[in-house]
Enzyme design. Structure first.
Site, PDB file in Angstrom:
ATOM      1  N   GLY A  60       0.785  -1.227   0.000  1.00  0.00           N
ATOM      2  CA  GLY A  60       0.000   0.000   0.000  1.00  0.00           C
ATOM      3  C   GLY A  60       0.820   1.281   0.000  1.00  0.00           C
ATOM      4  O   GLY A  60       0.352   2.322  -0.455  1.00  0.00           O
ATOM      5  N   ASP A 116       0.484   3.545   3.980  1.00  0.00           N
ATOM      6  CA  ASP A 116      -0.546   4.314   3.283  1.00  0.00           C
ATOM      7  C   ASP A 116      -1.542   4.913   4.266  1.00  0.00           C
ATOM      8  O   ASP A 116      -1.936   6.059   4.146  1.00  0.00           O
ATOM      9  CB  ASP A 116      -1.253   3.446   2.222  1.00  0.00           C
ATOM     10  CG  ASP A 116      -1.723   2.093   2.754  1.00  0.00           C
ATOM     11  OD1 ASP A 116      -1.549   1.810   3.967  1.00  0.00           O
ATOM     12  OD2 ASP A 116      -2.270   1.309   1.954  1.00  0.00           O
ATOM     13  N   ASP A 119      -5.304   2.883  10.166  1.00  0.00           N
ATOM     14  CA  ASP A 119      -6.730   2.575  10.313  1.00  0.00           C
ATOM     15  C   ASP A 119      -6.945   2.040  11.727  1.00  0.00           C
ATOM     16  O   ASP A 119      -7.003   2.815  12.678  1.00  0.00           O
ATOM     17  CB  ASP A 119      -7.109   1.584   9.206  1.00  0.00           C
ATOM     18  CG  ASP A 119      -8.589   1.227   9.191  1.00  0.00           C
ATOM     19  OD1 ASP A 119      -9.400   2.030   9.647  1.00  0.00           O
ATOM     20  OD2 ASP A 119      -8.932   0.134   8.710  1.00  0.00           O
ATOM     21  N   LYS A 147      -7.385   7.498   9.947  1.00  0.00           N
ATOM     22  CA  LYS A 147      -8.802   7.549  10.342  1.00  0.00           C
ATOM     23  C   LYS A 147      -8.821   7.733  11.850  1.00  0.00           C
ATOM     24  O   LYS A 147      -8.760   6.759  12.602  1.00  0.00           O
ATOM     25  CB  LYS A 147      -9.509   6.243   9.951  1.00  0.00           C
ATOM     26  CG  LYS A 147      -9.586   6.009   8.443  1.00  0.00           C
ATOM     27  CD  LYS A 147     -10.262   4.685   8.115  1.00  0.00           C
ATOM     28  CE  LYS A 147     -10.278   4.419   6.620  1.00  0.00           C
ATOM     29  NZ  LYS A 147     -10.685   3.048   6.277  1.00  0.00           N
ATOM     30  N   PHE A 168     -14.105   3.474   3.395  1.00  0.00           N
ATOM     31  CA  PHE A 168     -13.097   2.735   2.649  1.00  0.00           C
ATOM     32  C   PHE A 168     -12.703   3.524   1.401  1.00  0.00           C
ATOM     33  O   PHE A 168     -13.553   3.863   0.578  1.00  0.00           O
ATOM     34  CB  PHE A 168     -13.625   1.352   2.266  1.00  0.00           C
ATOM     35  CG  PHE A 168     -12.535   0.411   1.842  1.00  0.00           C
ATOM     36  CD1 PHE A 168     -11.759  -0.250   2.782  1.00  0.00           C
ATOM     37  CD2 PHE A 168     -12.270   0.213   0.498  1.00  0.00           C
ATOM     38  CE1 PHE A 168     -10.736  -1.103   2.393  1.00  0.00           C
ATOM     39  CE2 PHE A 168     -11.250  -0.645   0.097  1.00  0.00           C
ATOM     40  CZ  PHE A 168     -10.488  -1.303   1.056  1.00  0.00           C
ATOM     41  N   VAL A 169     -11.404   3.805   1.261  1.00  0.00           N
ATOM     42  CA  VAL A 169     -10.923   4.626   0.144  1.00  0.00           C
ATOM     43  C   VAL A 169      -9.897   3.855  -0.689  1.00  0.00           C
ATOM     44  O   VAL A 169      -9.296   2.899  -0.207  1.00  0.00           O
ATOM     45  CB  VAL A 169     -10.292   5.949   0.651  1.00  0.00           C
ATOM     46  CG1 VAL A 169     -11.333   6.847   1.287  1.00  0.00           C
ATOM     47  CG2 VAL A 169      -9.153   5.682   1.628  1.00  0.00           C
ATOM     48  N   ASP A 175      -5.743  -0.030  -2.059  1.00  0.00           N
ATOM     49  CA  ASP A 175      -6.393  -0.936  -3.009  1.00  0.00           C
ATOM     50  C   ASP A 175      -7.731  -1.438  -2.517  1.00  0.00           C
ATOM     51  O   ASP A 175      -8.025  -1.414  -1.322  1.00  0.00           O
ATOM     52  CB  ASP A 175      -5.504  -2.162  -3.246  1.00  0.00           C
ATOM     53  CG  ASP A 175      -5.477  -3.092  -2.020  1.00  0.00           C
ATOM     54  OD1 ASP A 175      -5.063  -2.637  -0.938  1.00  0.00           O
ATOM     55  OD2 ASP A 175      -5.904  -4.254  -2.139  1.00  0.00           O
ATOM     56  N   ARG A 181      -4.645   0.858  -7.064  1.00  0.00           N
ATOM     57  CA  ARG A 181      -3.480   1.462  -6.391  1.00  0.00           C
ATOM     58  C   ARG A 181      -2.938   2.613  -7.234  1.00  0.00           C
ATOM     59  O   ARG A 181      -2.379   3.568  -6.712  1.00  0.00           O
ATOM     60  CB  ARG A 181      -2.374   0.427  -6.184  1.00  0.00           C
ATOM     61  CG  ARG A 181      -2.726  -0.661  -5.169  1.00  0.00           C
ATOM     62  CD  ARG A 181      -1.475  -1.412  -4.745  1.00  0.00           C
ATOM     63  NE  ARG A 181      -1.762  -2.703  -4.160  1.00  0.00           N
ATOM     64  CZ  ARG A 181      -2.075  -2.905  -2.881  1.00  0.00           C
ATOM     65  NH1 ARG A 181      -2.158  -1.895  -2.055  1.00  0.00           N
ATOM     66  NH2 ARG A 181      -2.302  -4.124  -2.439  1.00  0.00           N
TER      67      ARG A 181
END
Ligand code: IMP
Ligand code: MG
Length: 194
Positions: A60, A116, A119, A147, A168-169, A175, A181
């Site tokens: 990521g 990336d 979370d 987040k 969710f992005v 991805d 990606r």
């Protein structure tokens, strides 16, 4: 295509844009923020003599890594680690599994873990523990996204690109089922895609 070969029916590989419901952060905004982040990071490390090693968490972080490190005017090495928390077609995290063991000699070096997104924090907690076992001079973390509603208090990031809501992005390395990606912005997929 060689002469005489018949063209494939269109659309044989529809553009990613068609799957994206909305752009959350535009590429230009990301570029501007990365320039500021690179300056913060350079300020933090430019006096250190021990040497800097970036540890990108694969896969990521690859786009964020490449964008960020080109903006850093410091000498540095790279180690690698791969951890998977969202295998295949899922948007719910599983316990992170190590896919590629941490590489690089980190003893006595300043380590900057690159990911990336922060979370649930489980991935970064695991990678941080792996790095600390190698006795580095220091460990910090840089993430493109965070987040904040989910990140637990014991897992923090030292450098954060953007705080986002809990949705969710994809794009900029993030991805869904290993796709998107290379989408240049941060976007939200249409619900029927997931
Ligand atoms: P954590 O362990 O829950 O913090 O999750 C970290 C990893 O999950 C990240 O490195 C991403 O690969 C993946 N992830 C978390 N949120 C998202 C998202 O919104 N889109 C895509 N991947 C995500
Ligand atoms: Mg991922």
């Amino acid at each position: 295509m060689s002469a005489g070969a018949s063209p494939r029916p269109f659309p044989y590989n529809p553009p990613m844009e068609e799957d994206v419901a909305r752009i959350l952060i535009h590429r230009e905004e990301i570029e501007r923020r990365l320039a500021d982040m690179a300056e913060e990071i350079a300020q933090t490390y430019h006096r250190d003599e021990e040497g800097l090693t970036l540890i990108p968490v694969l896969a990521g972080s690859i786009i964020f890594l490449a964008d960020l490190m080109r903006k850093l005017p410091l000498k540095m090495k790279i180690g690698l680690v791969s951890v998977s928390a969202y295998p295949g077609r899922t948007t719910r995290p599983t316990a992170p599994k190590t896919v590629i063991e941490l590489t690089g000699d980190l003893a006595g070096r300043h380590v900057l873990i690159i990911d990336d997104i922060l979370d649930t924090g489980r991935t970064l907690r695991k990678v941080r523990e792996m790095v600390l076992q190698r006795e580095p001079a220091s460990v910090r973390t840089a993430v493109l996204l965070r987040k904040p509603s989910k990140a637990p208090p014991d897992v923090s990031a030292d450098f954060v690109g953007f705080d986002i809501e809990d949705e969710f992005v994809v794009g900029c390395g993030l991805d869904y089922d290993d796709h998107y990606r290379n989408y240049p912005h941060i976007g939200v997929l249409r619900p029927e895609i997931m």
